[in-house]
Write an enzyme that holds these catalytic residues in place. Sequence first.
Site, PDB file in Angstrom:
ATOM      1  N   ASP A 103     -10.705  -7.885  11.455  1.00 29.98           N
ATOM      2  CA  ASP A 103     -10.089  -8.668  11.842  1.00 29.98           C
ATOM      3  C   ASP A 103     -11.503  -9.460  12.518  1.00 29.98           C
ATOM      4  OD1 ASP A 103      -8.996  -6.754  13.462  1.00 29.98           O
ATOM      5  OD2 ASP A 103      -7.143  -7.661  13.102  1.00 29.98           O
ATOM      6  N   ASP A 126       0.921  -1.011   0.189  1.00 33.08           N
ATOM      7  CA  ASP A 126       0.214   0.550   0.135  1.00 33.08           C
ATOM      8  C   ASP A 126       0.985   1.024   0.061  1.00 33.08           C
ATOM      9  OD1 ASP A 126      -2.660  -1.080  -0.175  1.00 33.08           O
ATOM     10  OD2 ASP A 126      -2.982  -1.157   1.375  1.00 33.08           O
TER      11      ASP A 126
END
Length: 727
Positions: free
Chosen positions: A441, A141
Amino acid sequence: MGVRGGKLPLFETKVKKGRKWYKLYVLSVLLAISLILVYRALHFPTNGEKGRWAWFGLSMAEIWFGFYWILTQSTRWNPVYRHTFKDRLLMRYKDNLPAVDVFVCTADPKKEPPIMVINTVLSVMAYEYPTKKLSVYLSDDGCSDITFYALLEASRFAEAWIPFCKKYKIEPRSPGAYFKEPSFGPDDGLLDWMDIKRLYEGMENRITSMANSGVVSDDMRKLHRGFSEWNGTATARDHNPIVQILIDGRDRAREDHVLPTLVYMAREKRPNQHHNFKAGAMNSMLRVSSEIRNGAIILNVDCDMYSNNSETIKDALCFFMDEEQGHEIAFIQLPQHYNNITKNDPYGNSFQALKEIDFHALDGHGGPMYIGSGCYHRRESLLGKKYDQTKTREFVERERDYKSTSLALEERAKNLITCNFEDNTQWGNEVGLKYGCPVEDAITGLSIQCNGWKSMYFNPQQGGFLGVAPVTLQHVLMQHKRWSEGEFQILLSKYSPISYGHKKITFGLQMCYATYCLRAVCSIPTLYYVIIPPIYFLHGISLFPDVSDSWFLPFAYAITVTSTYSLIESLEVGYTLKGLWNEQRIWLYKRLAAYPFALFDTALKQIGIAKSAFVITAKVASDEVLKRYEKEIIEFGSASVPFVIIATVAVLSPICLIMGLWMLLVVQGVGLMGSMLAQVIICGVVTLINLPVYEAILVRQDAGRIPTFVALISLTLSYVAYALPLD
Ligand SMILES: *[C@@H]1O[C@H](CO)[C@@H](O)[C@H](O)[C@H]1NC(C)=O
Ligand SMILES: *[C@@H]1O[C@H](CO)[C@@H](O)[C@H](O)[C@H]1NC(C)=O
């Protein structure tokens, strides 16, 4: 466990024994808690007596502590332990093992040095697993050509490294970690060892000097066509999608020592488009990998979490491929270890209790949470499929596309990671990792469990993944603030384990989730308990029963028995005594100086203001800081609100203790000591646990001390607390 169709199971489950004593313990503490609450209700100060509000507050705090203590028993109730049989797996499935895709995420070449990233990549490329079934994807990223360059170097080094690892069966398989050990390599392969070490150091030097200079030299750019992606004006926040297959595992010319497939990718970024952080990166990898290899099993790791155990893929497969239970398992979570924990762990980084007890208990309730890294997934479940009991599951491999060139594959994959690809799709919602929550998550794992799947916890002797722990208190508190805030927000979201999980996961698992989601709330009663009783002691007002009163017993019992229980438990899982004492301090600091900000920021967010009072600093660790870390000296160092709170509580209790005792001995008379004992103990314990704070204010001269300025504010605040009129 029995034999199924003549086949032995691939893993076994053991339940902890000696639970009778534990149950007796729980019942007796419950009784003590109830008695405490009864005492509070019966002895509420009458009109005109002092301390009515304080009494009311303490009762509330005790109700909360009691309730929370009951919740936390879910993380102790029924721990289970798993053991795998890899030899059976190999005998049964040698040629039919599924393809495995490994995802590595990185986001910032400054904070996550490329050399660290490729060490992680190399460690997962070197898994003890058929290389042609293994693919590794690095999502960048940061869109950094230096990271790309480092990965290119790694792809070449892998040609020597992977055969070396497999020939000599070395561990760990991160070359950086392996060569850091002061050993001399395998006895019979010393020459090989020296060669590889030289190769590694050459590569390390080139990568670090390139990273320090910040540009990839023109000579290097000529090495690979991939660098042309950076020819335009690609920046981290504004660039086209990039997919580069650095090693193509389909390459039949290299069949003899095929390397795993290795892919570099950076999804498209535009300044005004939201990219959903790591969850967005994971979903991009899910799509790119489906185009390239489409492994049925996915492992994801953070770029600082190298593999420390080259066997864990096979361990995970023992679960997924077990004929009886495997078909309902969605993910296998392994614990995260750190490679730089000092002996007595002053920041409580080891999470020993969480790893050795909590997660085993979660497993006993039907599944540990997904903690974002070091986790093996079944692709199907991660893509949002519901568990269907009637379907038999086999890992059929999709016919590989040998006709397309790498180039054609890359072009097709790029179309899957454009900014607009997810528009009007279920990605981030029903499909893939969920968006819109700081701990994506945890909700992703929860929704998989709510789709009917199970998860399991596997905690091998030789830790599976090793990362880097934070080395300053500021950073530790920041981490806990972020986690507790994210978890608290889950509770308020539509994915709340209470409503969303209702009847879909077991009640015990709901309690476990609630334990973590409500951590932040514990800050208020804790703050109350360490501030109010000392101040009332100073003013000579008793808030607890007299020692000679039989109501004192439930208090004494609850405190001593729960402390003794956790002492024994902690020593069992490997804490040192000093480490355990440090753990108590961090326990307190999290509640004083991390969780309150989680609550505060959540409240601000609810009313639409997103601004934090919490100072965020980069993870910089100078040599000085590291030296102090190794000596286990706590790093305070900056003048920020969390440290003001810690220092104020630390300053307040000895003042209350000394002045209160003086009052008692000289003015009121020693006879009242009995009624004040509980408050004296609270002051005393808080003072003792804060010894490092006094040292940091009064003695230390290094940069990690508590600034005098902070100490003065704390002193002023303590005075204000003292001078305030009591009810
Ligand atoms: C701990 O981690 C830091 C990175 O923050 C690293 O530089 C240091 O060498 C590590 N310390 C130990 C003792 O491994
Ligand atoms: C990492 O692996 C080594 C063997 O290479 C082992 O001795 C060590 O205990 C492992 N670390 C952890 C935290 O399990």
